[in-house]
Scaffold this active site. Sequence first.
Site, short mmCIF file in Angstrom:
data_model
loop_
_atom_site.label_atom_id
_atom_site.label_comp_id
_atom_site.label_asym_id
_atom_site.label_seq_id
_atom_site.Cartn_x
_atom_site.Cartn_y
_atom_site.Cartn_z
N GLU A 182 0.83 -1.22 0.00
CA GLU A 182 0.00 0.00 0.00
C GLU A 182 0.85 1.26 0.00
O GLU A 182 2.08 1.22 0.16
CB GLU A 182 -0.95 -0.03 1.20
N CYS A 210 -2.21 -4.74 -5.46
CA CYS A 210 -2.72 -5.97 -4.85
C CYS A 210 -1.67 -7.08 -4.92
O CYS A 210 -0.81 -7.10 -5.82
CB CYS A 210 -3.96 -6.45 -5.58
N GLU A 259 -2.04 -10.14 -5.89
CA GLU A 259 -2.10 -10.94 -7.11
C GLU A 259 -1.26 -10.33 -8.22
O GLU A 259 -0.52 -11.03 -8.92
CB GLU A 259 -3.56 -11.05 -7.61
N1 THU Z 1 -6.23 -6.58 -1.97
C1 THU Z 1 -5.40 -7.50 -2.53
O1 THU Z 1 -4.17 -7.42 -2.43
N2 THU Z 1 -5.98 -8.51 -3.22
C2 THU Z 1 -7.31 -8.74 -3.28
O2 THU Z 1 -7.73 -9.74 -3.82
C3 THU Z 1 -8.25 -7.77 -2.71
C4 THU Z 1 -7.66 -6.60 -2.06
C5 THU Z 1 -5.60 -5.51 -1.15
C6 THU Z 1 -5.72 -4.11 -1.66
C7 THU Z 1 -5.54 -3.34 -0.38
O3 THU Z 1 -4.16 -3.24 -0.08
C8 THU Z 1 -6.18 -4.22 0.67
O4 THU Z 1 -6.21 -5.52 0.12
C9 THU Z 1 -7.58 -3.80 1.08
O5 THU Z 1 -8.40 -3.67 0.00
#
Ligand code: THU
Length: 158
Positions: free
Chosen positions: A63, A72, A74
């Site tokens: 983040e 994210c 993934e």
């Molecule tokens: N996030 C992911 O890394 N992967 C997901 O499949 C859903 C959301 C992250 C984005 C953000 O850093 C945190 O989770 C909250 O949304």
Amino acid sequence: MQKTLTINYQEYSSAQELNAKDRELMEAARKATETSYSPYSKFRVGAAVRLGDGEIVTGSNQENLAYPSGLCAERVALFTASVRAGEKCVVETLAIAAIDSNGRVAEASPCGACRQVMIEQEQRQGKPLRTLVALGDGRVREYNSVADLLPFVFAAEF
Ligand code: THU
């Protein structure tokens, strides 16, 4: 005319039902949650991909104070795999796990932007990319193709 779309997926009641390779991959995704940098959401996501040659590459959500600048888990894993394996990158399976702000296992489901990246990887490799998602109650959901996660995908010829 009313039409209906069906998507296919399987569910396992626990990770113990997965085969040894998939269990190892899901364990790598869980372990990768420990590398998450998520001071804003406090939602730790880990992803692990198994490449065509068996190698496992992991990622976690990273983040940033300027929120959209983060990424994210993934996409971190998939882009790292692409850097590692190059043009011929084949991702056999992607596993995703999440831990919430209370330290509990939470349901992880790839966001829309990640699905778009996942399907491009699937199209690029010309082979199905399987996805394993850890649910909050210990179950694991499996999709045999990203097409089941992103119907009516945007696709254009350039
Ligand atoms: N996030 C992911 O890394 N992967 C997901 O499949 C859903 C959301 C992250 C984005 C953000 O850093 C945190 O989770 C909250 O949304």
